[in-house]
Write an enzyme that holds these catalytic residues in place. Structure first.
Site, PDB file in Angstrom:
ATOM      1  N   GLU A   3      37.943  39.192  48.482  1.00  0.00           N
ATOM      2  CA  GLU A   3      38.537  40.358  47.817  1.00  0.00           C
ATOM      3  C   GLU A   3      38.833  41.402  48.877  1.00  0.00           C
ATOM      4  O   GLU A   3      37.958  41.724  49.686  1.00  0.00           O
ATOM      5  CB  GLU A   3      37.565  41.008  46.808  1.00  0.00           C
ATOM      6  CG  GLU A   3      37.210  40.178  45.610  1.00  0.00           C
ATOM      7  CD  GLU A   3      36.333  40.951  44.607  1.00  0.00           C
ATOM      8  OE1 GLU A   3      36.281  42.200  44.683  1.00  0.00           O
ATOM      9  OE2 GLU A   3      35.699  40.292  43.778  1.00  0.00           O
ATOM     10  N   ARG A  13      43.133  33.328  42.345  1.00  0.00           N
ATOM     11  CA  ARG A  13      41.752  33.430  41.868  1.00  0.00           C
ATOM     12  C   ARG A  13      41.778  34.022  40.462  1.00  0.00           C
ATOM     13  O   ARG A  13      42.527  34.966  40.187  1.00  0.00           O
ATOM     14  CB  ARG A  13      40.980  34.338  42.817  1.00  0.00           C
ATOM     15  CG  ARG A  13      39.506  34.591  42.521  1.00  0.00           C
ATOM     16  CD  ARG A  13      38.994  35.461  43.658  1.00  0.00           C
ATOM     17  NE  ARG A  13      37.570  35.711  43.716  1.00  0.00           N
ATOM     18  CZ  ARG A  13      37.006  36.903  43.516  1.00  0.00           C
ATOM     19  NH1 ARG A  13      37.740  37.944  43.158  1.00  0.00           N
ATOM     20  NH2 ARG A  13      35.712  37.075  43.680  1.00  0.00           N
ATOM     21  N   GLU A  66      29.870  38.685  43.618  1.00  0.00           N
ATOM     22  CA  GLU A  66      29.187  39.768  44.365  1.00  0.00           C
ATOM     23  C   GLU A  66      27.693  39.788  44.055  1.00  0.00           C
ATOM     24  O   GLU A  66      27.139  40.787  43.593  1.00  0.00           O
ATOM     25  CB  GLU A  66      29.862  41.124  44.087  1.00  0.00           C
ATOM     26  CG  GLU A  66      31.295  41.148  44.628  1.00  0.00           C
ATOM     27  CD  GLU A  66      31.956  42.522  44.611  1.00  0.00           C
ATOM     28  OE1 GLU A  66      31.607  43.355  43.754  1.00  0.00           O
ATOM     29  OE2 GLU A  66      32.832  42.754  45.468  1.00  0.00           O
TER      30      GLU A  66
END
Ligand SMILES: *[C@@H]1O[C@H](CO)[C@@H](O)[C@H](O)[C@H]1NC(C)=O
Ligand SMILES: *[C@@H]1O[C@H](CO)[C@@H](O)[C@H](O)[C@H]1NC(C)=O
Ligand SMILES: *[C@@H]1O[C@H](CO)[C@@H](O)[C@H](O)[C@H]1NC(C)=O
Length: 342
Positions: free
Chosen positions: A256, A60, A147
């Protein structure tokens, strides 16, 4: 002749493998620039080769609209990722700097109203997909926003200010921009995957007629960290992800996570897991077990966040070292968290 190895492989539970055994390696070029050299058992190797030799298959990369992690930086790192044979996941922050639940600043020079932003995010995302394809490194997984529990492009797309309609329109426009020139897998990412109330609030609100639809999303990605609050337990994760999959039927990844090897002053959410390289393996394999228990085999991957960021080993936490490498760049045993049994 059939070797013992072949027999062992044949009886190994292949169905238990995660599709995405991943790491976020965005800082790699910055760290190398600072003079760090990586090694595995003393053998100096490019970091991506160390990762793939230890079972990882996906990388990523965050991309900002300006600054250190701009498009040119992402393009350069993507060449390394693809050359290593890894799946390429691009994480668009839609900001000139970090985007997270507390920060979602509109890029400088972008419009500041919804009409303008809807058009800007379309063409920006379209250009991103084209740019990676044009250099021969097409994006496999495109993450639209980072997020975004409280939306993106604040205050226009800020859910607590303007509700869900703007963020739904913006995400729809971003995805349509991407799909106008390519066919990446689309991922939407929020923090606090253990918190079903928050997860349900976001995904229960963001889909609406005429804007973002559930069918435009392929994967729901969640962050899950042990050091920001003791409610981030594996059992809360289990129930949150089970509810998520039952309600929306989409693939889920932990986009994550990390676990410390040093952490004197924080009560971690799973205090029985050791603070050590062994603990890093236990934490990750416990998350793997949660994902593999989900209905419909929809638990698909785990991303270790920035395992090699020497010089920033706290990784934004109060635990001083969360890396899978030592301060000198040699791989810890936990580099193998994604070995074949994952
Ligand atoms: C919205 O932003 C665009 C681009 O900055 C601008 O051209 C337009 O006039 C703005 N619209 C309104 C209603 O303010
Ligand atoms: C943690 O969970 C408990 C039990 O559900 C709840 O009472 C508490 O408010 C939660 N704390 C936070 C910070 O979310
Ligand atoms: C932990 O707390 C102690 C006492 O306050 C302090 O001296 C020490 O520096 C802290 N360690 C870290 C890594 O934050």
């Amino acid at each position: 002749m059939i070797s013992l190895f072949a027999i062992i492989c044949a009886i190994a539970p292949a169905a238990l493998a995660l599709t995405y055994r991943a790491a976020d390696i965005s800082s790699l070029l910055v760290v190398e620039e600072a003079g760090v050299v990586y090694s595995d058992n003393g053998n100096i190797l490019p970091f991506e080769d160390i990762l793939t030799q230890n079972g990882m298959n996906t990388a990523r990369i965050r991309v900002w609209t300006a600054g250190q992690y701009d498009l040119d930086y992402g393009l350069a790192l993507a060449k390394r990722v693809k050359a290593a044979g890894m799946t390429l996941h691009i994480d668009l922050h839609y900001s000139d700097t970090w985007a997270d639940p507390g920060h979602q600043a509109i890029p400088s020079g972008w419009p500041t109203n919804l009409t303008g932003l809807t058009s800007e995010i379309y063409s920006y995302t379209q250009n991103i997909v084209q740019s990676f394809a044009a250099q021969g490194t097409p994006i496999d997984i495109l993450q639209v926003g980072n997020e975004i529990n409280n939306g993106l492009l604040w205050p226009v797309g800020e859910i607590s200010v303007n509700g869900f309609a703007p963020v739904s329109q913006l995400l729809h426009s971003a995805i349509q921009g991407a799909l106008s020139v390519g066919s990446p897998t689309i991922l939407i990412h929020i923090a606090n995957g253990w918190d079903w109330a928050g997860v349900e609030y976001f995904f229960g609100g963001v889909f609406m007629p005429g804007a973002l639809s559930l069918s435009e999303v392929d994967i729901m990605g969640l962050s899950f960290y042990p050091f920001y609050g003791t409610n981030a337990t594996l059992s809360n994760l289990q129930s949150s992800l089970t509810n998520l999959v039952n309600e929306f039927g989409k693939e889920v990844v932990i986009a994550e996570t990390d676990w410390p090897v040093t952490c004197p002053n924080v009560t971690l959410s799973e205090p029985t897991i050791p603070v050590s390289a062994i603990g890093q393996e236990v934490w990750t394999s416990d998350i793997r077990d949660v994902l593999l228990s989900l209905p419909g085999s929809l638990g698909q991957g785990i991303y270790y966040w920035e395992p090699g960021w020497i010089g920033n080993a706290a990784l934004g936490s109060s635990c001083p070292d969360n890396l899978l490498v030592s301060p000198s760049g040699d791989a810890r045993p936990s580099i193998a968290i994604f070995e074949t049994d994952m």
